[in-house]
Design a protein around this motif. Structure first.
Motif, mmCIF file in Angstrom:
data_model
loop_
_atom_site.group_PDB
_atom_site.id
_atom_site.type_symbol
_atom_site.label_atom_id
_atom_site.label_comp_id
_atom_site.label_asym_id
_atom_site.label_seq_id
_atom_site.Cartn_x
_atom_site.Cartn_y
_atom_site.Cartn_z
ATOM 1 N N THR A 186 -11.635 16.487 12.551
ATOM 2 C CA THR A 186 -10.778 16.290 13.724
ATOM 3 C C THR A 186 -9.641 15.360 13.335
ATOM 4 O O THR A 186 -9.888 14.344 12.662
ATOM 5 C CB THR A 186 -11.532 15.701 14.927
ATOM 6 O OG1 THR A 186 -10.562 15.232 15.887
ATOM 7 C CG2 THR A 186 -12.449 14.546 14.583
ATOM 8 N N GLU A 189 -1.599 9.076 22.642
ATOM 9 C CA GLU A 189 -1.702 9.818 23.915
ATOM 10 C C GLU A 189 -2.745 9.219 24.862
ATOM 11 O O GLU A 189 -2.736 9.503 26.050
ATOM 12 C CB GLU A 189 -2.011 11.300 23.670
ATOM 13 C CG GLU A 189 -3.403 11.571 23.099
ATOM 14 C CD GLU A 189 -3.718 13.054 23.013
ATOM 15 O OE1 GLU A 189 -2.992 13.873 23.586
ATOM 16 O OE2 GLU A 189 -4.711 13.399 22.333
ATOM 17 N N GLY A 245 -4.707 12.180 19.508
ATOM 18 C CA GLY A 245 -5.798 11.255 19.189
ATOM 19 C C GLY A 245 -6.809 11.085 20.304
ATOM 20 O O GLY A 245 -7.757 10.323 20.172
ATOM 21 N N ARG A 246 -6.587 11.762 21.418
ATOM 22 C CA ARG A 246 -7.429 11.564 22.623
ATOM 23 C C ARG A 246 -7.511 10.075 22.952
ATOM 24 O O ARG A 246 -6.496 9.433 23.070
ATOM 25 C CB ARG A 246 -8.838 12.131 22.415
ATOM 26 C CG ARG A 246 -8.879 13.630 22.394
ATOM 27 C CD ARG A 246 -10.322 14.113 22.442
ATOM 28 N NE ARG A 246 -10.399 15.510 22.057
ATOM 29 C CZ ARG A 246 -10.188 16.509 22.909
ATOM 30 N NH1 ARG A 246 -9.936 16.270 24.164
ATOM 31 N NH2 ARG A 246 -10.267 17.765 22.489
ATOM 32 N N HIS A 284 1.169 19.710 19.247
ATOM 33 C CA HIS A 284 0.291 20.456 18.335
ATOM 34 C C HIS A 284 0.850 20.649 16.933
ATOM 35 O O HIS A 284 0.114 21.122 16.058
ATOM 36 C CB HIS A 284 -0.076 21.810 18.958
ATOM 37 C CG HIS A 284 -1.018 21.662 20.115
ATOM 38 N ND1 HIS A 284 -0.592 21.295 21.370
ATOM 39 C CD2 HIS A 284 -2.365 21.787 20.198
ATOM 40 C CE1 HIS A 284 -1.642 21.218 22.191
ATOM 41 N NE2 HIS A 284 -2.730 21.505 21.501
HETATM 42 O O1 F6P Z 1 -9.210 16.696 19.269
HETATM 43 C C1 F6P Z 1 -8.072 17.186 18.660
HETATM 44 C C2 F6P Z 1 -6.923 17.259 19.626
HETATM 45 O O2 F6P Z 1 -5.805 17.754 18.936
HETATM 46 C C3 F6P Z 1 -6.600 15.959 20.354
HETATM 47 O O3 F6P Z 1 -5.860 15.062 19.565
HETATM 48 C C4 F6P Z 1 -5.853 16.469 21.552
HETATM 49 O O4 F6P Z 1 -5.928 15.570 22.634
HETATM 50 C C5 F6P Z 1 -6.563 17.759 21.858
HETATM 51 O O5 F6P Z 1 -7.218 18.168 20.675
HETATM 52 C C6 F6P Z 1 -5.666 18.863 22.321
HETATM 53 O O6 F6P Z 1 -6.461 19.914 22.722
HETATM 54 P P1 F6P Z 1 -5.920 21.380 22.995
HETATM 55 O O7 F6P Z 1 -5.588 21.991 21.662
HETATM 56 O O8 F6P Z 1 -7.030 22.050 23.675
HETATM 57 O O9 F6P Z 1 -4.679 21.241 23.820
#
Ligand code: F6P
Length: 316
Positions: free
Chosen positions: A126, A223, A171-172, A251
């Motif tokens: 991750t 974030e 980074g959640r 992304h």
């Molecule tokens: O866990 C990886 C991550 O890229 C996080 O950093 C982000 O908050 C989340 O996934 C985004 O998720 P999604 O691709 O479902 O929008």
């Protein structure tokens, strides 16, 4: 049984394809038969499982994402679908799984093992780098490189236009990506969920810097902070007197060419994962620690909420 399968679960990372390539090559070398499970646990449930060969993995080492797809499967948390998944694996005589994902993905896997005895080895993957007991998760270095290049590019326009840029990283709830990017990109300010801040405390210093000729500010924000980025931009405009813009990297941080470090780590993670299954270990998470690679249990990594390294925070 000599059949072994690999799957990716959760957010994809750059580094999964090098891992998949080495998985196929290494398992064949060890006289196992490799299988791909497509689209994470969804593929286990839908029987989207196929035998893999060298041909499938040629020319993929430089590609981001994952050629076998990934998913966040809700169905796998339902007992009835896990039973179907087990039946599908049984049809192909597969009793060993290598899983690339985050700790959420590992929880489902652990339940699967306890219910059906499917042996597994999991590789922390991750970009958030938010898994306990491992200092490194696959994909982090590639994401950091993307962020570094983005900040370097934004710096060009920030300095030309005399602006403040508020740059958001992923980074959640974990500030790792933002903090390391701040330290390695020379930004003026970094805001992460792990450290309280008060913008007011920077006002005098920033105003003085402008007086002394500073043309721009770069602020790296994780974030996970609770404040709206437009408020921070407004603060720069109102209190510091500099035009400000917000840039959410999004992304792009998950994609792109895997870095050399991630390719090497992918190679090592896979070697340790396959070896653990060959050594008859049943349920391991391959972690990279200060001592090198170690095998940990799911309980060890999920017992406590994740905490960002104190030493790193102290550098802020
Ligand atoms: O866990 C990886 C991550 O890229 C996080 O950093 C982000 O908050 C989340 O996934 C985004 O998720 P999604 O691709 O479902 O929008």
């Amino acid at each position: 049984m000599k059949n072994i399968a690999i799957l990716c679960s959760g957010g994809d990372v750059s580094g999964m394809n090098p891992a998949i390539k080495h998985f196929v090559e290494y398992t064949i070398k060890k006289e196992l038969t490799p299988y791909f499970v497509y689209d994470g646990y969804e593929g286990l449930i839908d029987n989207n499982i196929q035998k893999a060969s060298y041909k499938d993995v040629s020319g993929i080492i430089n590609r981001g994402g994952t050629i076998i797809g990934s998913a966040r499967s809700k169905r796998f948390f339902d007992k009835k679908y896990r039973k179907i998944a087990k039946e599908n694996l049984d049809k192909l005589n597969i009793n060993m799984l290598v899983v690339l994902g985050g700790d959420g993905s590992f929880r489902g896997l652990d339940i699967f093992y306890k219910e059906h005895g499917v042996r597994f080895s999991a590789i922390p993957s991750t970009i958030d780098n938010d898994i306990n007991e491992t200092q490194y998760c696959l994909g982090v270095d590639s994401a950091l490189n993307i962020i570094k290049n983005s900040i370097d590019a934004i710096r060009d326009t920030a300095s030309s236009f005399r602006r403040a840029f508020i740059i958001e990283t992923m980074g959640r709830e974990c500030g790792y990506l933002a903090l390391v990017s701040h330290l390695t990109s020379g930004s003026e300010l970094c805001l992460i969920p792990e450290k309280k801040y008060d913008l007011k405390l920077f006002k005098n210093e920033f105003k003085k810097e402008i007086k002394n000729g500073r043309k721009y500010f770069i602020v790296v924000v994780s974030e996970g902070i609770k404040q709206d980025l437009s408020e921070i931009a407004q603060w720069f405009e109102d209190e510091i007197g500099i035009e400000a813009r917000v840039s959410v990297l999004g992304h792009i941080q998950r994609g792109g060419n895997p870095s050399s470090y991630d390719r090497l780590m992918a190679y090592k993670f896979i070697t340790y994962a396959v070896n653990s299954l060959l050594d008859k270990k049943d349920e391991t998470i391959v972690c990279y620690t200060k001592k090198g690679f170690e095998y940990k249990s799911l309980d060890a990594i999920t017992r406590f909420p994740h905490k960002l390294d104190e030493e790193l925070i102290s550098l802020l």
